[in-house]
Motif scaffolding. Structure first.
Motif, PDB file in Angstrom:
ATOM      1  N   THR A 225      56.315  18.250  38.317  1.00  0.00           N
ATOM      2  CA  THR A 225      57.773  18.019  38.349  1.00  0.00           C
ATOM      3  C   THR A 225      58.417  18.202  36.979  1.00  0.00           C
ATOM      4  O   THR A 225      58.740  19.316  36.606  1.00  0.00           O
ATOM      5  N   LEU A 226      58.590  17.115  36.241  1.00  0.00           N
ATOM      6  CA  LEU A 226      59.439  17.133  35.040  1.00  0.00           C
ATOM      7  C   LEU A 226      59.079  18.245  34.055  1.00  0.00           C
ATOM      8  O   LEU A 226      59.924  19.054  33.676  1.00  0.00           O
ATOM      9  N   VAL A 227      57.824  18.319  33.628  1.00  0.00           N
ATOM     10  CA  VAL A 227      57.473  19.253  32.551  1.00  0.00           C
ATOM     11  C   VAL A 227      57.478  20.704  33.015  1.00  0.00           C
ATOM     12  O   VAL A 227      57.635  21.613  32.197  1.00  0.00           O
ATOM     13  N   THR A 228      57.308  20.914  34.321  1.00  0.00           N
ATOM     14  CA  THR A 228      57.317  22.305  34.804  1.00  0.00           C
ATOM     15  C   THR A 228      58.728  22.762  35.189  1.00  0.00           C
ATOM     16  O   THR A 228      58.922  23.921  35.539  1.00  0.00           O
ATOM     17  N   ALA A 229      59.709  21.845  35.117  1.00  0.00           N
ATOM     18  CA  ALA A 229      61.087  22.229  35.468  1.00  0.00           C
ATOM     19  C   ALA A 229      61.594  23.328  34.542  1.00  0.00           C
ATOM     20  O   ALA A 229      62.277  24.256  34.981  1.00  0.00           O
ATOM     21  N   GLY A 230      61.249  23.229  33.243  1.00  0.00           N
ATOM     22  CA  GLY A 230      61.682  24.250  32.287  1.00  0.00           C
ATOM     23  C   GLY A 230      61.065  25.601  32.581  1.00  0.00           C
ATOM     24  O   GLY A 230      61.743  26.644  32.523  1.00  0.00           O
ATOM     25  N   VAL A 231      59.769  25.597  32.926  1.00  0.00           N
ATOM     26  CA  VAL A 231      59.083  26.859  33.261  1.00  0.00           C
ATOM     27  C   VAL A 231      59.710  27.472  34.509  1.00  0.00           C
ATOM     28  O   VAL A 231      59.980  28.678  34.568  1.00  0.00           O
ATOM     29  N   ALA A 276      47.387  14.318  28.580  1.00  0.00           N
ATOM     30  CA  ALA A 276      48.768  14.754  28.299  1.00  0.00           C
ATOM     31  C   ALA A 276      48.786  15.958  27.366  1.00  0.00           C
ATOM     32  O   ALA A 276      49.556  16.899  27.554  1.00  0.00           O
ATOM     33  N   LEU A 277      47.917  15.936  26.356  1.00  0.00           N
ATOM     34  CA  LEU A 277      47.851  17.071  25.427  1.00  0.00           C
ATOM     35  C   LEU A 277      47.300  18.316  26.119  1.00  0.00           C
ATOM     36  O   LEU A 277      47.684  19.438  25.775  1.00  0.00           O
ATOM     37  N   SER A 278      46.409  18.116  27.099  1.00  0.00           N
ATOM     38  CA  SER A 278      45.939  19.285  27.849  1.00  0.00           C
ATOM     39  C   SER A 278      47.081  19.860  28.692  1.00  0.00           C
ATOM     40  O   SER A 278      47.191  21.084  28.860  1.00  0.00           O
ATOM     41  N   THR A 279      47.953  18.989  29.230  1.00  0.00           N
ATOM     42  CA  THR A 279      49.150  19.466  29.942  1.00  0.00           C
ATOM     43  C   THR A 279      50.034  20.289  29.006  1.00  0.00           C
ATOM     44  O   THR A 279      50.535  21.348  29.373  1.00  0.00           O
ATOM     45  N   LEU A 280      50.197  19.784  27.782  1.00  0.00           N
ATOM     46  CA  LEU A 280      51.016  20.491  26.781  1.00  0.00           C
ATOM     47  C   LEU A 280      50.431  21.870  26.480  1.00  0.00           C
ATOM     48  O   LEU A 280      51.159  22.864  26.362  1.00  0.00           O
ATOM     49  N   SER A 281      49.106  21.933  26.394  1.00  0.00           N
ATOM     50  CA  SER A 281      48.433  23.203  26.138  1.00  0.00           C
ATOM     51  C   SER A 281      48.674  24.192  27.280  1.00  0.00           C
ATOM     52  O   SER A 281      48.971  25.370  27.055  1.00  0.00           O
ATOM     53  N   GLN A 282      48.566  23.693  28.537  1.00  0.00           N
ATOM     54  CA  GLN A 282      48.776  24.570  29.698  1.00  0.00           C
ATOM     55  C   GLN A 282      50.228  25.007  29.816  1.00  0.00           C
ATOM     56  O   GLN A 282      50.513  26.123  30.257  1.00  0.00           O
ATOM     57  N   LEU A 283      51.160  24.126  29.428  1.00  0.00           N
ATOM     58  CA  LEU A 283      52.579  24.526  29.431  1.00  0.00           C
ATOM     59  C   LEU A 283      52.826  25.644  28.432  1.00  0.00           C
ATOM     60  O   LEU A 283      53.606  26.566  28.694  1.00  0.00           O
ATOM     61  N   GLY A 284      52.151  25.549  27.271  1.00  0.00           N
ATOM     62  CA  GLY A 284      52.247  26.632  26.295  1.00  0.00           C
ATOM     63  C   GLY A 284      51.738  27.943  26.863  1.00  0.00           C
ATOM     64  O   GLY A 284      52.324  29.011  26.630  1.00  0.00           O
ATOM     65  N   LEU A 285      50.662  27.846  27.642  1.00  0.00           N
ATOM     66  CA  LEU A 285      50.091  29.050  28.282  1.00  0.00           C
ATOM     67  C   LEU A 285      51.092  29.654  29.276  1.00  0.00           C
ATOM     68  O   LEU A 285      51.294  30.873  29.303  1.00  0.00           O
ATOM     69  N   MET A 286      51.720  28.789  30.090  1.00  0.00           N
ATOM     70  CA  MET A 286      52.701  29.288  31.074  1.00  0.00           C
ATOM     71  C   MET A 286      53.891  29.942  30.380  1.00  0.00           C
ATOM     72  O   MET A 286      54.341  31.028  30.780  1.00  0.00           O
ATOM     73  N   MET A 287      54.413  29.288  29.346  1.00  0.00           N
ATOM     74  CA  MET A 287      55.595  29.825  28.663  1.00  0.00           C
ATOM     75  C   MET A 287      55.273  31.128  27.939  1.00  0.00           C
ATOM     76  O   MET A 287      56.092  32.047  27.889  1.00  0.00           O
ATOM     77  N   SER A 288      54.064  31.213  27.392  1.00  0.00           N
ATOM     78  CA  SER A 288      53.732  32.423  26.639  1.00  0.00           C
ATOM     79  C   SER A 288      53.553  33.622  27.569  1.00  0.00           C
ATOM     80  O   SER A 288      54.005  34.719  27.257  1.00  0.00           O
ATOM     81  N   ILE A 289      52.912  33.395  28.719  1.00  0.00           N
ATOM     82  CA  ILE A 289      52.722  34.528  29.647  1.00  0.00           C
ATOM     83  C   ILE A 289      54.063  34.908  30.279  1.00  0.00           C
ATOM     84  O   ILE A 289      54.314  36.080  30.600  1.00  0.00           O
ATOM     85  N   LEU A 290      54.967  33.919  30.393  1.00  0.00           N
ATOM     86  CA  LEU A 290      56.313  34.186  30.910  1.00  0.00           C
ATOM     87  C   LEU A 290      57.104  35.034  29.923  1.00  0.00           C
ATOM     88  O   LEU A 290      57.845  35.940  30.301  1.00  0.00           O
ATOM     89  N   SER A 291      56.919  34.745  28.622  1.00  0.00           N
ATOM     90  CA  SER A 291      57.645  35.511  27.605  1.00  0.00           C
ATOM     91  C   SER A 291      57.108  36.928  27.473  1.00  0.00           C
ATOM     92  O   SER A 291      57.754  37.779  26.873  1.00  0.00           O
ATOM     93  N   MET A 292      55.909  37.176  28.033  1.00  0.00           N
ATOM     94  CA  MET A 292      55.395  38.554  28.050  1.00  0.00           C
ATOM     95  C   MET A 292      55.882  39.332  29.269  1.00  0.00           C
ATOM     96  O   MET A 292      55.587  40.512  29.414  1.00  0.00           O
ATOM     97  N   GLY A 293      56.621  38.655  30.158  1.00  0.00           N
ATOM     98  CA  GLY A 293      57.221  39.341  31.298  1.00  0.00           C
ATOM     99  C   GLY A 293      56.507  39.160  32.618  1.00  0.00           C
ATOM    100  O   GLY A 293      56.925  39.730  33.626  1.00  0.00           O
ATOM    101  N   PHE A 294      55.456  38.345  32.658  1.00  0.00           N
ATOM    102  CA  PHE A 294      54.702  38.151  33.916  1.00  0.00           C
ATOM    103  C   PHE A 294      55.135  36.838  34.566  1.00  0.00           C
ATOM    104  O   PHE A 294      54.410  35.841  34.545  1.00  0.00           O
ATOM    105  N   SER A 295      56.340  36.841  35.171  1.00  0.00           N
ATOM    106  CA  SER A 295      56.869  35.598  35.728  1.00  0.00           C
ATOM    107  C   SER A 295      56.075  35.154  36.959  1.00  0.00           C
ATOM    108  O   SER A 295      55.900  33.957  37.198  1.00  0.00           O
ATOM    109  N   ASP A 296      55.586  36.096  37.771  1.00  0.00           N
ATOM    110  CA  ASP A 296      54.812  35.718  38.969  1.00  0.00           C
ATOM    111  C   ASP A 296      53.491  35.056  38.573  1.00  0.00           C
ATOM    112  O   ASP A 296      53.025  34.116  39.216  1.00  0.00           O
ATOM    113  N   LEU A 297      52.906  35.520  37.473  1.00  0.00           N
ATOM    114  CA  LEU A 297      51.643  34.957  36.999  1.00  0.00           C
ATOM    115  C   LEU A 297      51.856  33.554  36.436  1.00  0.00           C
ATOM    116  O   LEU A 297      51.024  32.657  36.637  1.00  0.00           O
ATOM    117  N   ALA A 298      53.003  33.357  35.743  1.00  0.00           N
ATOM    118  CA  ALA A 298      53.327  32.022  35.220  1.00  0.00           C
ATOM    119  C   ALA A 298      53.522  31.044  36.380  1.00  0.00           C
ATOM    120  O   ALA A 298      53.054  29.896  36.326  1.00  0.00           O
TER     121      ALA A 298
END
Length: 579
Positions: A225-231, A276-298
């Motif tokens: 929910t909350l942390v993935t709302a931005g993604v 919680a820090l592992s969640t933060l790490s995975q959010l970084g992974l989602m945002m980075s792959i999103l910034s490369m243009g792969f929104s479906d993969l994120a």
């Protein structure tokens, strides 16, 4: 007691029912390639109308299915975990409000209703973080609320900017706004809002602080929910993200977030903060792959991550519950002998997080890393991805060895049991999803499979770093006192890395304290100072004096007229003398 349990059961039943319905509708929508756009005119007067819009497509329905499923099992889990809570009904209602806000955000094609859901998430998360009322919870809640307010302000600015286009239904503008210069501003503001909600650098410090909330809340908030709302918001606005500078900046910041969270988790001893820090790490992974243009993969990684992360928090909650609410992993050890079913769930969710083949995390993380290998990015970003993935395995293996292996370190008399069937049912629902969700989502989301051709060494690179990370995790968990003393030689560096690169200090004492102090001075000197003197109270006193003066005239007082007559005569005589 009956009322509390009945509310939990009814909430669980209806949310699970809605989850299944969302799944069926999603399959139907995918099969006939359908999108449903509903508009409901709430009120209309003169030329202005307030319209509630709902967008139902396969993406929103699939995300709703996951949110409903996780929230239903979290509420079922809470009925046992929060059993001694006097106000359990209030807790359940807060969780339901949270879910409602998230659903409103998911189905909104309109920026106004997105703001309602977005602000609802921020407000209810504040109420849940300060649920255990102590000074630590209050501080964490304030940090969470203030960090998320930055994102709320960005969305308010998007609303005001979209007034240039005549409507707030952004979904209709995305296709022709790609090359519009003014839409770069909207894109930048949306990126900023997403970074605050998904806790990217420099807004990372609130996410581990929010662990002051009850564990069921952490399972819900930090998975789907909350942390993935931005993604999710960035996935919806992904056509706007065409400005290469903003995307490169987002890629750099999210990559650094991954690295920072991975390093800090290896220094951490608080069980919930490691997760919680592992969640933060995975959010970084989602945002980075999103910034490369792969929104479906994120989006794919967002869904698979939600399942095993919620399960990981639930297992941590059971262990903390049995340990008399102690969260330090150094007091734990050997729990697999006493609570085998919980240990099974925890180990499988941990392996899914690491990306062990054929569990949920493997399908998305392996695909992401292979696409990074295939892309034309520089070596620095490539190393950031692979080092961060290695660190994920590192802290996961360290955590498993601290918890599962060795002797129990808390007390000589203890009572660990694995017979709370309400919690186990919730965990086994998520366990089955953690195993199978990666496979069935890969068939469902991607119309054609990604075929990635790489040299053999690069293909095996993911396995190499997993083995390296697990070996390092094994070494660090078996360190003796002599080895640990070596860390004292690099005390300053260790302090810097373990405190999330001093980010909590910067955001708490630096930014938030500065702005709060500035706001206090503004209130004192402007609102209650000069403004009062020359607008509100000042004008009141001036008008009061004049009104008293005019009042004396209006009373037809003879003395005043006599005094005025004598005064005017003196003035007249003075003028005559001067002449």
């Amino acid at each position: 007691m009956f009322l509390k349990s009945s509310l939990c059961f009814i909430s669980f039943f209806f949310l699970f029912f809605f989850s299944m319905m969302s799944f069926l509708f999603m399959v139907y929508f995918i099969m006939i390639d359908m999108v449903l756009f509903l508009e409901w005119e709430i009120i209309s007067f003169n030329s202005m109308s307030i319209i509630m819009s709902i967008l139902l497509d396969w993406m929103s329905l699939l995300f709703m299915m996951f949110v409903f499923m996780i929230s239903s099992v979290v509420i079922n889990y809470s009925s046992s975990y929060m059993n001694s809570e006097l106000n359990l009904s209030r807790f359940i209602i807060l969780v339901l409000l949270f879910v409602f806000s998230m659903i409103l955000l998911i189905i909104s094609p309109n920026v106004i209703s997105i703001l309602l859901g977005w602000d609802g998430l921020g407000l209810v998360s504040y109420c849940l973080v300060i649920y255990y009322q102590n000074i630590k919870s209050f501080n964490a809640g304030m940090l969470t609320a203030l960090s998320n307010r930055i994102g709320d302000v960005c969305i308010l600015m998007v609303i005001s900017w979209l007034m240039n286009y005549g409507s707030w239904n952004y979904i209709f503008y995305l296709s022709f706004m790609e090359n519009d210069f003014s839409m770069m501003i909207v894109g930048l503001l949306i990126i900023m809002a997403a970074m605050t909600k998904s806790a990217q650098i420099p807004f990372s410090s609130w996410l581990p602080a929010a662990m002051a909330a009850p564990t069921p809340v952490s399972a819900l908030v930090h998975s789907s929910t909350l942390v993935t709302a931005g993604v999710y918001l960035l996935i919806r606005f992904n056509l706007l993200l065409v400005n290469m500078f903003f995307l490169k900046l987002l890629l750099l910041l999210s990559g650094l977030t991954m690295l920072m969270a991975g390093i800090s988790a290896n220094y951490e001893f608080d069980l919930k903060k490691i997760i919680a820090l592992s969640t933060l790490s995975q959010l970084g992974l989602m945002m980075s792959i999103l910034s490369m243009g792969f929104s479906d993969l994120a989006f794919y990684h967002l869904l698979t991550h939600a399942m095993f992360k919620a399960l990981l928090f639930m297992c941590a909650g059971v262990i903390i519950h049995l340990m008399n609410n102690i969260q330090d992993i150094r007091y734990m050890g050997g729990v697999s002998f006493y609570i085998p079913l919980t240990s099974l769930c925890m180990n499988i969710s941990n392996m899914a997080l690491c990306g062990v083949p054929f569990l949920a995390g493997f399908y998305s993380k392996d695909l992401i890393l292979e696409l990074v290998s295939l892309s034309s990015l520089n070596l620095f970003i490539y190393l950031l991805y692979y080092i961060s993935t290695s660190l994920t395995v590192f802290y996961s293996v360290r955590l498993m060895l601290y918890l599962m292996v060795g002797d129990f370190n808390l007390m000589s008399v203890y009572n660990l049991y694995d017979e709370d069937y309400t919690m186990l049912i919730s965990m086994f629902i998520l366990l089955s999803m953690s195993v199978i969700s990666g496979g069935f989502l890969s068939w469902m989301i991607f119309l054609s499979p990604y075929m990635i051709y790489l040299p053999l060494n690069m293909k095996f690179m993911v396995l190499y770093i997993m083995v390296l990370g697990s070996y390092l995790g094994y070494l660090i968990s078996n360190m003796n006192l002599y080895s640990i003393n070596k860390f004292l030689y690099t005390y300053n560096l260790s302090n810097f890395l373990s405190l999330m690169w001093f980010m909590p200090n910067l955001s708490t004492y630096g930014l938030n304290y500065f702005f709060l102090n500035f706001g206090k001075n503004l209130l004192k000197n402007v609102d209650m100072g000069w403004s009062e003197k020359y607008s509100g109270q000042g004008m009141f006193f001036i008008m009061k004096k004049y009104s008293i003066f005019y009042y004396l005239y209006q009373m037809n007082n003879f003395k005043i007229y006599l005094f005025s007559f004598i005064l005017w005569m003196l003035v007249f005589m003075f003028i005559l003398l001067l002449m």
